[in-house]
Design a protein around this motif. Structure first.
Motif, PDB file in Angstrom:
ATOM      1  N   PHE A  46       1.137  -1.047   0.124  1.00 21.43           N
ATOM      2  CA  PHE A  46       0.131  -0.144   0.186  1.00 21.43           C
ATOM      3  C   PHE A  46       0.583   1.147   0.137  1.00 21.43           C
ATOM      4  N   THR A  47       2.305   1.211   0.420  1.00 21.24           N
ATOM      5  CA  THR A  47       3.031   2.388   0.662  1.00 21.24           C
ATOM      6  C   THR A  47       4.113   1.969  -0.433  1.00 21.24           C
ATOM      7  N   GLY A  48       4.849   1.427  -1.124  1.00 20.16           N
ATOM      8  CA  GLY A  48       6.093   1.534  -1.703  1.00 20.16           C
ATOM      9  C   GLY A  48       7.315   1.346  -0.565  1.00 20.16           C
ATOM     10  N   PHE A  49       7.094   0.870   0.796  1.00 20.03           N
ATOM     11  CA  PHE A  49       7.456   1.416   2.034  1.00 20.03           C
ATOM     12  C   PHE A  49       9.094  -0.157   1.788  1.00 20.03           C
ATOM     13  N   GLN A  50       9.618   0.033   1.282  1.00 17.62           N
ATOM     14  CA  GLN A  50      10.805  -1.039   1.299  1.00 17.62           C
ATOM     15  C   GLN A  50      12.265  -0.745   1.818  1.00 17.62           C
ATOM     16  N   THR A  51      12.690  -1.630   2.887  1.00 24.78           N
ATOM     17  CA  THR A  51      13.402  -1.226   3.684  1.00 24.78           C
ATOM     18  C   THR A  51      13.806  -2.886   4.008  1.00 24.78           C
ATOM     19  N   ALA A  52      15.290  -2.981   3.920  1.00 27.63           N
ATOM     20  CA  ALA A  52      15.775  -4.163   4.849  1.00 27.63           C
ATOM     21  C   ALA A  52      15.809  -3.919   5.882  1.00 27.63           C
ATOM     22  N   PHE A  53      15.097  -3.533   7.116  1.00 24.84           N
ATOM     23  CA  PHE A  53      14.666  -3.159   8.590  1.00 24.84           C
ATOM     24  C   PHE A  53      14.187  -4.083   9.256  1.00 24.84           C
ATOM     25  N   ILE A  75       4.778   4.500  13.184  1.00 19.92           N
ATOM     26  CA  ILE A  75       5.723   3.654  12.624  1.00 19.92           C
ATOM     27  C   ILE A  75       6.835   4.469  13.130  1.00 19.92           C
ATOM     28  N   PRO A  76       7.998   3.675  13.573  1.00 16.68           N
ATOM     29  CA  PRO A  76       9.482   3.895  14.600  1.00 16.68           C
ATOM     30  C   PRO A  76       9.642   5.031  14.057  1.00 16.68           C
ATOM     31  N   GLU A  77      10.397   5.578  14.233  1.00  9.69           N
ATOM     32  CA  GLU A  77      10.813   7.190  14.262  1.00  9.69           C
ATOM     33  C   GLU A  77      11.944   7.371  13.033  1.00  9.69           C
ATOM     34  N   ILE A  78      13.110   6.133  13.277  1.00  5.93           N
ATOM     35  CA  ILE A  78      13.829   5.964  12.294  1.00  5.93           C
ATOM     36  C   ILE A  78      13.047   5.542  11.037  1.00  5.93           C
ATOM     37  N   GLY A  79      11.745   5.016  10.998  1.00  9.03           N
ATOM     38  CA  GLY A  79      11.984   4.937   9.554  1.00  9.03           C
ATOM     39  C   GLY A  79      11.225   5.936   9.018  1.00  9.03           C
ATOM     40  N   ALA A  80      10.673   6.846   9.372  1.00  4.20           N
ATOM     41  CA  ALA A  80      10.092   8.393   8.974  1.00  4.20           C
ATOM     42  C   ALA A  80      10.553   9.000   8.085  1.00  4.20           C
ATOM     43  N   ALA A  81      11.660   9.418   7.231  1.00  4.11           N
ATOM     44  CA  ALA A  81      12.656   9.926   6.153  1.00  4.11           C
ATOM     45  C   ALA A  81      11.844   8.795   4.983  1.00  4.11           C
ATOM     46  N   LEU A  82      12.240   7.617   5.155  1.00  5.45           N
ATOM     47  CA  LEU A  82      11.993   6.948   4.646  1.00  5.45           C
ATOM     48  C   LEU A  82      10.580   6.944   3.887  1.00  5.45           C
ATOM     49  N   MET A  83       9.334   6.584   4.212  1.00  8.58           N
ATOM     50  CA  MET A  83       8.174   6.418   4.701  1.00  8.58           C
ATOM     51  C   MET A  83       8.414   7.697   3.895  1.00  8.58           C
ATOM     52  N   ARG A  84       8.466   8.810   4.393  1.00  4.89           N
ATOM     53  CA  ARG A  84       8.451  10.120   3.518  1.00  4.89           C
ATOM     54  C   ARG A  84       8.473  10.521   2.311  1.00  4.89           C
ATOM     55  N   ILE A  91       2.331  10.838   8.669  1.00  4.67           N
ATOM     56  CA  ILE A  91       2.453   9.364   9.494  1.00  4.67           C
ATOM     57  C   ILE A  91       3.313   9.941  11.028  1.00  4.67           C
ATOM     58  N   ARG A  92       2.981   9.086  11.553  1.00  6.99           N
ATOM     59  CA  ARG A  92       2.760   9.086  13.049  1.00  6.99           C
ATOM     60  C   ARG A  92       4.993   8.159  13.327  1.00  6.99           C
ATOM     61  N   THR A  93       5.061   8.741  14.599  1.00 14.49           N
ATOM     62  CA  THR A  93       6.359   8.096  14.784  1.00 14.49           C
ATOM     63  C   THR A  93       6.306   8.100  16.290  1.00 14.49           C
ATOM     64  N   TRP A  94       7.042   6.613  17.119  1.00 12.96           N
ATOM     65  CA  TRP A  94       7.617   7.077  18.418  1.00 12.96           C
ATOM     66  C   TRP A  94       9.059   6.591  18.555  1.00 12.96           C
ATOM     67  N   PRO A  95      10.075   6.549  19.080  1.00  8.13           N
ATOM     68  CA  PRO A  95      11.177   6.546  19.364  1.00  8.13           C
ATOM     69  C   PRO A  95      11.075   5.715  19.864  1.00  8.13           C
ATOM     70  N   ALA A  96      10.708   4.335  18.840  1.00 12.42           N
ATOM     71  CA  ALA A  96      11.892   2.809  19.013  1.00 12.42           C
ATOM     72  C   ALA A  96      12.795   2.702  19.305  1.00 12.42           C
ATOM     73  N   PRO A  97      13.458   1.785  20.303  1.00 15.70           N
ATOM     74  CA  PRO A  97      12.302   0.395  20.864  1.00 15.70           C
ATOM     75  C   PRO A  97      12.180   1.142  21.731  1.00 15.70           C
ATOM     76  N   ARG A  98      11.048   1.277  22.497  1.00 17.15           N
ATOM     77  CA  ARG A  98      10.083   1.388  23.891  1.00 17.15           C
ATOM     78  C   ARG A  98       9.256   0.352  23.825  1.00 17.15           C
ATOM     79  N   PRO A  99       9.700  -0.961  24.983  1.00 13.33           N
ATOM     80  CA  PRO A  99       8.794  -1.527  25.518  1.00 13.33           C
ATOM     81  C   PRO A  99       7.531  -0.697  26.218  1.00 13.33           C
TER      82      PRO A  99
END
Length: 390
Positions: A46-53, A75-84, A91-99
């Motif tokens: 649905f997005t085209g978001f492609q990463t080995a992460f 999604i985790p903040e680490i993926g925000a730049a790619l999702m943009r 795009i709503r993010t949080w500083p993951a990991p945050r158990p």
């Protein structure tokens, strides 16, 4: 089959809009108010978001498809730049990991309006689906949204992904041609004393040199007159005259898989593997003849099974003789006795007949096709009708 020029990488934004619109039409028919997705293929679809992460299991990822409008990413903040870089805007993010709160709070905020009106949320629950978030977090989410009704969205995801777009088929065709060319080089790669470990390594290097992005799946076997399973890693024992070597590969290009195998006899071949190979080649021909729009998976299975039954009524007892193919190595549907799914144009499938023979030995043959009006189109270079000897 020559390797065609590389198709365009990625997809036009219009393709994602069209996928979303089709999903929303199916959601409306099923009376679903939203769709929550947590796995790599669905989020990428649905997005085209492609990463080995995704190889890291630490962080969960979420996508919400509403009744109307674009999907929302949580999604985790680490993926925000790619999702943009995709067509997604919310795009709503949080500083993951945050158990203590790995996105659950954001999901609760997003889904609360739906829960207040006792809305129906679709989540894939059926076979070949998974919940890629901690079960405890999922239970916390549902406990915080008591008004939310959860329904199974498996049928919607299946209906969308089983039929490929022209752009998807172009990628699948390309990687099928690349891997076919790599398989054609196998006789030149084999040197005296080589082990399957070395052969597999040489094949990977060749496929990458031919233009594959990755070779994440490569299994097979080798043994005198045949092999005993089809999922083993390679062994360090050198191949010997009379061995049958099989390699089954899933190479990728732009995130799309091929999935097929090839069998080779080393120096010579006895009658038993020659006979098994010929039967499987004919079974594949029967599958090619049967795979037409409107025919069921069960019928294609039956066409291949009838050929296999001439030497092995159990058909290797693997359970199916092919499957769907796309962003995943195996997808819906299954060419199996129990699958009544009707084929339609632009489904991409593997034909994978197998049989057992001679004291526990087996053989598998596999090709990739796209269903179309009339005969299906091969996406792989057709294997020769007689067992190759190298």
């Amino acid at each position: 089959m020559s390797v065609p020029d590389e198709p365009a990488r990625g997809f036009d934004r219009a393709e994602f809009a069209e996928r979303t619109a089709r999903a929303q039409a199916l959601m409306a028919a099923a009376e679903l108010d939203g769709l929550l997705l947590t796995t790599q293929p669905e989020i990428r679809y649905f997005t085209g978001f492609q990463t080995a992460f995704w190889h890291s299991p630490t962080r969960p990822w979420f996508l919400y498809v509403p009744e109307t409008g674009k999907p929302l990413a949580v999604i985790p903040e680490i993926g925000a730049a790619l999702m943009r870089q995709t067509w997604i805007e919310d795009i709503r993010t949080w500083p993951a990991p945050r158990p203590t709160d790995d996105g659950v709070g954001l999901l609760i905020d997003m889904l609360s309006p739906l829960a207040k009106r006792r809305g129906r949320l679709g989540v894939p629950k059926g076979p070949e689906t998974m919940l890629r978030m901690p079960l405890g977090d999922y239970e916390r989410l549902l406990a915080a949204l008591p008004g939310l009704v959860i329904d199974d969205a498996t049928a919607i995801i299946r209906a969308l992904r089983m039929v490929k777009s022209p752009a998807e088929i172009a990628k699948l065709s390309h990687i099928g041609a690349v891997a076919s060319k790599a398989f054609a080089e196998v006789p030149s790669l084999l040197i005296p004393g080589m082990t399957p470990v070395g052969m597999f390594r040489a094949f990977r290097q060749t496929a990458l040199a031919m233009g594959a992005d990755e070779v994440p799946f490569l299994v097979g076997g080798a043994g005198q007159d045949g092999y005993r399973d089809v999922i083993s890693p390679p062994v360090p024992k050198p191949v010997a005259p009379g061995d049958i070597l099989m390699m089954d590969t899933g190479c990728t290009w732009d995130g799309y898989f091929c999935d097929f195998d090839r069998n080779f006899a080393i120096a010579r071949a006895s009658d038993a593997p020659r006979r098994a190979y010929e039967v499987l080649w004919r079974a594949t021909e029967a599958g090619l003849e049967a795979a037409r729009p409107g025919v069921t998976c069960r019928q294609v299975f039956g066409a291949m099974q009838r050929e296999i039954a001439t030497v092995d009524p159990a058909g290797g007892d693997i359970g199916r003789l092919g499957h769907g193919l796309g962003m995943q190595l195996t997808e819906w549907p299954s060419l199996a006795r129990w699958d009544e799914t009707e084929l339609c144009e632009n489904m991409v499938l593997t034909l994978e007949p197998s049989l057992g023979y001679q004291d526990g030995l087996m053989m598998v043959h596999e090709e990739n096709i796209v269903v179309q009006q009339g005969a299906p189109r091969l996406l792989t270079r057709r294997a020769p009708p007689e067992l190759p000897v190298i």
